[in-house]
Design an enzyme around this catalytic site. Structure first.
Site, PDB file in Angstrom:
ATOM      1  N   ASP A   1     -17.325   6.920  -0.968  1.00 36.81           N
ATOM      2  CA  ASP A   1     -16.148   6.940  -0.464  1.00 36.81           C
ATOM      3  C   ASP A   1     -15.985   8.191   0.386  1.00 36.81           C
ATOM      4  O   ASP A   1     -16.535   9.086   0.052  1.00 36.81           O
ATOM      5  CB  ASP A   1     -15.094   6.286  -1.376  1.00 36.81           C
TER       6      ASP A   1
ATOM      7  N   ARG B   1       1.106  -1.317   0.196  1.00 33.52           N
ATOM      8  CA  ARG B   1      -0.064   0.003   0.006  1.00 33.52           C
ATOM      9  C   ARG B   1       0.975   1.230  -0.067  1.00 33.52           C
ATOM     10  O   ARG B   1       1.883   1.430   0.833  1.00 33.52           O
ATOM     11  CB  ARG B   1      -0.935  -0.208   1.188  1.00 33.52           C
TER      12      ARG B   1
ATOM     13  N   GLN C   1     -10.049  -3.501  -3.716  1.00 35.37           N
ATOM     14  CA  GLN C   1     -11.132  -3.422  -3.153  1.00 35.37           C
ATOM     15  C   GLN C   1     -12.436  -3.595  -4.086  1.00 35.37           C
ATOM     16  O   GLN C   1     -13.509  -3.960  -3.848  1.00 35.37           O
ATOM     17  CB  GLN C   1     -11.272  -1.587  -2.850  1.00 35.37           C
TER      18      GLN C   1
ATOM     19  N   HIS D   1      -7.531   1.383  -6.396  1.00 39.69           N
ATOM     20  CA  HIS D   1      -7.589   0.461  -5.145  1.00 39.69           C
ATOM     21  C   HIS D   1      -8.132  -0.955  -5.715  1.00 39.69           C
ATOM     22  O   HIS D   1      -9.495  -0.949  -5.471  1.00 39.69           O
ATOM     23  CB  HIS D   1      -8.503   1.199  -4.094  1.00 39.69           C
TER      24      HIS D   1
ATOM     25  N   ARG E   1     -13.658  -8.678   1.169  1.00 39.24           N
ATOM     26  CA  ARG E   1     -12.294  -8.437   0.934  1.00 39.24           C
ATOM     27  C   ARG E   1     -11.353  -9.766   1.307  1.00 39.24           C
ATOM     28  O   ARG E   1     -10.399  -9.900   0.407  1.00 39.24           O
ATOM     29  CB  ARG E   1     -11.799  -7.385   2.103  1.00 39.24           C
TER      30      ARG E   1
ATOM     31  N   CYS F   1     -16.587   1.482   0.759  1.00 42.20           N
ATOM     32  CA  CYS F   1     -15.436   0.574   1.108  1.00 42.20           C
ATOM     33  C   CYS F   1     -14.963   0.603   2.417  1.00 42.20           C
ATOM     34  O   CYS F   1     -14.457   0.028   2.721  1.00 42.20           O
ATOM     35  CB  CYS F   1     -14.430   1.232   0.038  1.00 42.20           C
TER      36      CYS F   1
END
Ligand code: CP
Ligand code: NVA
Length: 299
Positions: free
Chosen positions: A217, A99, A129, A126, A285, A257
């Site tokens: 988000d 990340r 996700q 992402h 996830r 998310c």
């Protein structure tokens, strides 16, 4: 001769049939233990709850052992170069997951790595996700084909990857955001170059009308905290609240998310309401990253 490994930096690394295969593997109960007796590197430059926990759980389920490195220990391009880190980790592990703030770090690592590199979130995208999001929508409606996915708020890493995943799966993708906060020019170029034809509707009330999925988000991402106040004002009309949700068909679901900023991009009424699927998404996830690792390593 060494063949180059499959990496997963973005949805564009997959064909639509690869994507289908990953979603299929995400729901398989007895996947081959592709990490049996092996290890995987987890490098984090930013905080995480879902990504770290779901990934560590999935690695153990596949027979492996995760090795986590804290943001302050990573030191990419400070303690040593991204390339030197990747080449060193190649000698220990079967997988590098990271990340990062700057997406180009992932690209540089993948260029020199003989083991797969997985993007766990960058400034650009992402994609892990999105895998969980697509799985959640597929489980809800049976298929993604023709579904209307409407995203409200920031044109950021999450919405960029979701646009890719939605269109690659045969769904329609609409984004509704303030005119002055579009995708970056690099994101727009990539979307266009890959024929990701999404719709922009400035008015959120109009964008909600045909939505099967309403998604939002954070209005400011990790690293943008100094813009919080200006963004809270600009994005206020894009809040997903009960009034907006009620404009969509009754069968519509709400997704986020997480982490959520309750009372900003979505109200608690919506986050905790009957149409919300946020914790199903969070659980997916783990299933979807297990499906991804199985796909990348099971050659
Ligand atoms: N959705 C998501 O990536 O959550 P974390 O930042 O907690 O990993
Ligand atoms: N857009 C958010 C997603 C967090 C999971 C961020 O980058 O901070």
């Amino acid at each position: 001769m060494m063949t180059s490994p499959k990496h997963f930096l973005d949805l564009e690394d997959l064909s639509p049939s690869d994507l289908n295969e990953i979603l299929k593997r995400s729901e398989e109960e007895n996947l081959k233990k592709v990490l049996d007796g092996k290890t995987a590197a987890l490098l984090f430059q930013k905080p995480s709850l879902r990504t770290r926990h779901s990934l560590e759980a999935a690695i153990v389920q596949l027979g492996g052992h995760p090795v986590y490195t804290r943001p302050e220990e990573v030191g990419i391009d400070e303690r040593e170069s991204a390339e030197d880190i990747a080449c060193t980790l190649n000698g220990y592990h079967s997988l590098i997951t990271a990340r990062v703030f700057d997406h180009s770090i992932l690209k540089r690592m993948s260029k020199v790595s003989s083991i797969p590199v997985i993007n766990l979130l960058s400034d650009r995208s992402h994609p892990v996700q999105t895998l969980a999001d697509l799985l959640t929508i597929k489980q809800e409606f049976g298929s993604l084909e023709g579904k209307n996915i409407a995203y409200f708020g920031d044109a950021n890493n999450v919405s960029y990857s979701l646009a890719f995943g939605a269109i690659m799966s045969g769904a329609n993708f609409t984004i509704s955001h303030p005119k002055d906060f579009p995708f970056s020019s690099e994101q727009i170029e990539n979307l266009q170059a890959n024929n990701i034809n999404f719709t922009y509707i400035e008015d959120p009330k109009e964008a909600a009308l045909k939505a099967d999925v309403l998604y939002t988000d954070a209005w400011y991402s990790m690293g943008q905290e100094e813009q919080a106040s200006i963004r809270q004002t600009a994005f206020a009309p894009y809040q997903v609240n009960q009034e907006l949700l009620d404009r969509a068909p009754e069968h519509a679901i709400f997704m986020h998310c997480l982490p959520a900023h309750r009372g900003q991009e979505a109200t608690s009424e919506v986050l905790d309401g009957e149409q919300s699927r946020i914790f199903r998404q969070a659980q997916n996830r783990m299933h979807s990253i297990r499906g991804l690792i199985s796909f990348l390593l099971d050659n």
